[in-house]
Write an enzyme that holds these catalytic residues in place. Structure first.
Site, PDB file in Angstrom:
ATOM      1  CD  GLU A 115      -2.503   1.831   0.774  1.00  0.00           C
ATOM      2  OE1 GLU A 115      -3.331   1.102   0.212  1.00  0.00           O
ATOM      3  OE2 GLU A 115      -2.450   3.064   0.588  1.00  0.00           O
ATOM      4  CB  CYS A 169     -14.235   1.091  -7.273  1.00  0.00           C
ATOM      5  SG  CYS A 169     -12.698   1.969  -7.542  1.00  0.00           S
TER       6      CYS A 169
HETATM    7  N1  SAH Z   1      -8.030  -3.180  -0.302  1.00  0.00           N
HETATM    8  C1  SAH Z   1      -8.298  -2.063   0.559  1.00  0.00           C
HETATM    9  C2  SAH Z   1      -8.056  -0.712  -0.088  1.00  0.00           C
HETATM   10  C3  SAH Z   1      -8.577  -0.503  -1.476  1.00  0.00           C
HETATM   11  S1  SAH Z   1      -8.634   1.165  -2.054  1.00  0.00           S
HETATM   12  C4  SAH Z   1      -9.687  -2.150   1.151  1.00  0.00           C
HETATM   13  O1  SAH Z   1     -10.543  -2.876   0.653  1.00  0.00           O
HETATM   14  O2  SAH Z   1      -9.946  -1.482   2.157  1.00  0.00           O
HETATM   15  C5  SAH Z   1      -7.186   1.321  -2.967  1.00  0.00           C
HETATM   16  C6  SAH Z   1      -5.951   1.528  -2.121  1.00  0.00           C
HETATM   17  O3  SAH Z   1      -4.845   1.651  -3.018  1.00  0.00           O
HETATM   18  C7  SAH Z   1      -5.948   2.793  -1.274  1.00  0.00           C
HETATM   19  O4  SAH Z   1      -5.653   2.432   0.044  1.00  0.00           O
HETATM   20  C8  SAH Z   1      -4.839   3.639  -1.873  1.00  0.00           C
HETATM   21  O5  SAH Z   1      -4.147   4.407  -0.919  1.00  0.00           O
HETATM   22  C9  SAH Z   1      -3.930   2.597  -2.484  1.00  0.00           C
HETATM   23  N2  SAH Z   1      -3.075   3.030  -3.603  1.00  0.00           N
HETATM   24  C10 SAH Z   1      -3.324   3.979  -4.522  1.00  0.00           C
HETATM   25  N3  SAH Z   1      -2.337   4.031  -5.426  1.00  0.00           N
HETATM   26  C11 SAH Z   1      -1.439   3.068  -5.087  1.00  0.00           C
HETATM   27  C12 SAH Z   1      -0.208   2.618  -5.647  1.00  0.00           C
HETATM   28  N4  SAH Z   1       0.283   3.158  -6.748  1.00  0.00           N
HETATM   29  N5  SAH Z   1       0.434   1.607  -5.050  1.00  0.00           N
HETATM   30  C13 SAH Z   1      -0.061   1.027  -3.924  1.00  0.00           C
HETATM   31  N6  SAH Z   1      -1.232   1.412  -3.341  1.00  0.00           N
HETATM   32  C14 SAH Z   1      -1.900   2.430  -3.917  1.00  0.00           C
END
Ligand code: SAH
Length: 544
Positions: A334, A409
């Site tokens: 993340e 999403c």
């Molecule tokens: N799986 C989690 C979060 C999903 S939302 C849940 O269900 O709660 C998508 C997540 O991707 C967010 O937490 C965001 O901060 C993260 N994110 C966005 N761009 C990213 C990147 N380039 N690399 C890693 N994580 C990223």
């Protein structure tokens, strides 16, 4: 030719992904009309004409669609939040599933039959545990709070949002009373230190609430009056935070947070586990539905306890941690540091010792893990709307997991990415849309992708019905079997499971793609209960 201000009669035949009605004129021009329903016959005023498309406004509903209902929110037409308040929830669900089908067929060039029934939300009101409420000044210089109009930063005042729990509306009303007397505190071009948003979060399990004031600077006049009155009136408020965002940007939250009262996080329970959630950490807004979403992801992951599971875009670790007890080891990735801190703590507080978390960009982290020789058996990805990078898809494929579970999403970027996965030796087994955001345009999907085995390369690309060469005249289609099982047993079965049972029953005699668990341990196996139901369906259709 159609021109601006023309009044024309239109029949609405479909909805766009944003929930706008679509009609076609006699000349074949496609007209988009918001706030209409499939089956409406309307008198529309043309607002804008572009080549073969036009935009209109419904001036009169001549014959209403049977899907129509009276919106139960007075600002639903102005506010950009809800787009389906004027139609039944059933019509909304149909439109959302269709949106997924349209994307996977048109963009992904996949079979629309892969898309299963959409999972409805148990509640369509008050389900959001998070609200971002903009604070601004109207043209008279008075303070205004509410929600943005569609594709705009104009604030539509809204005192009672039906998507929010009651406590959000009450806190928001009090916040407004405070701000109303103090327009000088509001953020503007000339006041970059001002207050921009009231951001609220609610942990459903405990009832705890976090209040976050997004402002250009840490302190503002009379802040103690605000904080004291909120604390006194709402004992549920367990955390008050100021988030600093002085930048001229559409991004709501800045990087820095200061806790002015209570804890830095609130804690919710999800899938039986406790999760700390910091203000900048992502957390699913519809908790009950999130449990269902994760349940499907978990079914698709089909873990036996032996696997290495990689959870990319893991947020506070929710998906991976909810599966950690079913696998050997878990790695979460993340990009937001606070979310990773939450994830580590969440593993600890739930007594999960087989998980580690990396704060990194998913594409870079996957490449690094691959370089270290890590070979996950299952990879879960849950990216933001923009989807995955082509490099990440390649790296994931090179790590050769048996299954990839894609939580998305945005059906359009999902479909684009699924097409890339199919070029990388992965086939899409099943797509389940889940309605996480009732009344709004968004729709979530969970997809099971599985690695093609050397001997199944050709078969899995074919329609499974085409493979079933025996009993041709007697056979029911896979869809008929699915429908029968759903009707008689109340649960869904996948094409994969049906083919497994058919094979067991000797209906599919060819060397098929789905061998026994021993020969091909990476394909999910049909559980007993479902097998019995499928057998009953096969009997019903006189196939066995
Ligand atoms: N799986 C989690 C979060 C999903 S939302 C849940 O269900 O709660 C998508 C997540 O991707 C967010 O937490 C965001 O901060 C993260 N994110 C966005 N761009 C990213 C990147 N380039 N690399 C890693 N994580 C990223």
């Amino acid at each position: 030719m159609l021109s601006k201000n023309d009044m024309i009669k239109l029949n609405i035949t479909s909805l766009t992904s944003d929930g706008d009605g679509v009609a076609r004129t006699g000349e074949g021009i496609v007209v988009f009309v918001p706030d209409t329903a499939v089956g409406d016959c309307i008198s529309a005023r043309i607002l804008k004409v572009r080549k073969n498309i036009a935009y209109g406004k419904a001036e009169e509903i001549l014959t209403p669609s049977p899907d129509r209902i009276t919106p139960d929110c007075s600002v639903s037409r102005q506010c950009g939040g809800c787009v389906y308040r004027h139609v039944t929830y059933e019509a909304e669900l149909r439109a959302k599933r269709q949106k997924v089908i349209d994307c996977v067929t048109r963009i992904g060039k996949l079979d629309g039959g892969l898309v299963r029934e959409i999972i409805p939300s148990a509640t369509t009101d008050g389900y959001r545990n998070k609200a971002m409420i903009p604070v601004g000044l109207d043209k008279n210089g008075s303070v205004t709070m509410g929600f943005y109009a569609r594709r705009s930063h104009r604030i539509v005042p809204c005192a009672e949002c039906r998507l929010s729990p009651g406590i959000f509306n009450r806190i928001s009303a009090d916040f407004y009373e405070f701000m109303k007397e103090r327009p000088a505190l509001v953020y503007s071009e000339n006041n970059r230190g001002g207050v921009r948003h009231l951001y609220l979060r609610y942990a459903e399990a405990s009832g705890d609430v976090m209040v976050c004031v997004v402002a250009g600077k840490r302190h503002f006049e009379d802040e103690a009056i605000l904080y004291d009155s909120l604390k006194e009136k709402y004992p549920q408020i367990k955390s008050i935070v100021v988030n600093i965002n002085p930048d001229d940007t559409n991004v709501i939250l800045g990087k820095k947070c200061y806790t002015v009262f209570g804890g830095d996080c609130i804690t919710d329970t999800l899938c039986g586990l406790q999760f700390d959630i910091a203000p900048r950490s992502f957390y699913q807004v519809n908790r009950t539905q999130a449990e269902r979403l994760y349940g499907i992801a978990r079914d698709y992951a089909c873990l036996t306890g032996e696997e290495t599971l990689l959870d990319l875009y893991c947020g506070t670790g929710t998906i991976g941690l909810s599966m950690a007890r079913d696998c050997k080891s878990l790695i979460g990735v993340e990009i937001i540091p606070e979310a990773i801190e939450n994830a580590k703590r969440n593993a600890q507080r739930n007594g999960i010792g087989n998980a580690r978390f990396l704060c990194a960009d998913a594409t870079a982290a996957a490449a690094q893990l691959k370089g270290e020789g890590i070979a996950p058996d299952v990879i879960v990805v849950d990216p933001p709307r923009k989807g995955l990078t082509p490099e990440l898809i390649k790296t994931v494929a090179q790590m050769r997991p048996a299954r990839v579970v894609y939580v998305s999403c945005d059906p359009a970027t999902l479909a684009r990415d699924l097409a890339l996965f199919t070029e990388q030796n992965y086939s899409v087994k099943e797509i389940t849309p889940v309605d996480m955001f009732p009344r709004t345009a968004g729709v979530e999907s969970v997809v099971l992708l599985s690695r093609k085995m050397p001997d199944d390369k050709i078969e899995v690309d074919l329609d499974l019905d085409e493979l079933d060469l025996t009993s041709a005249e007697l056979k029911a289609t896979y869809q008929e079997i699915k429908d029968y099982v759903l009707k008689e047993y109340g649960f869904k079965v996948s094409t994969l499971y049906i083919s497994q049972v058919k094979r067991k029953c000797g209906i599919i005699e060819r060397e098929n793609y789905n061998h026994s668990r021993k020969e091909n341990p990476h394909i999910p196996q049909c559980p007993k209960e479902k097998e019995d139901a499928i057998r009953a369906a096969l009997e019903h259709f006189a196939m066995i």
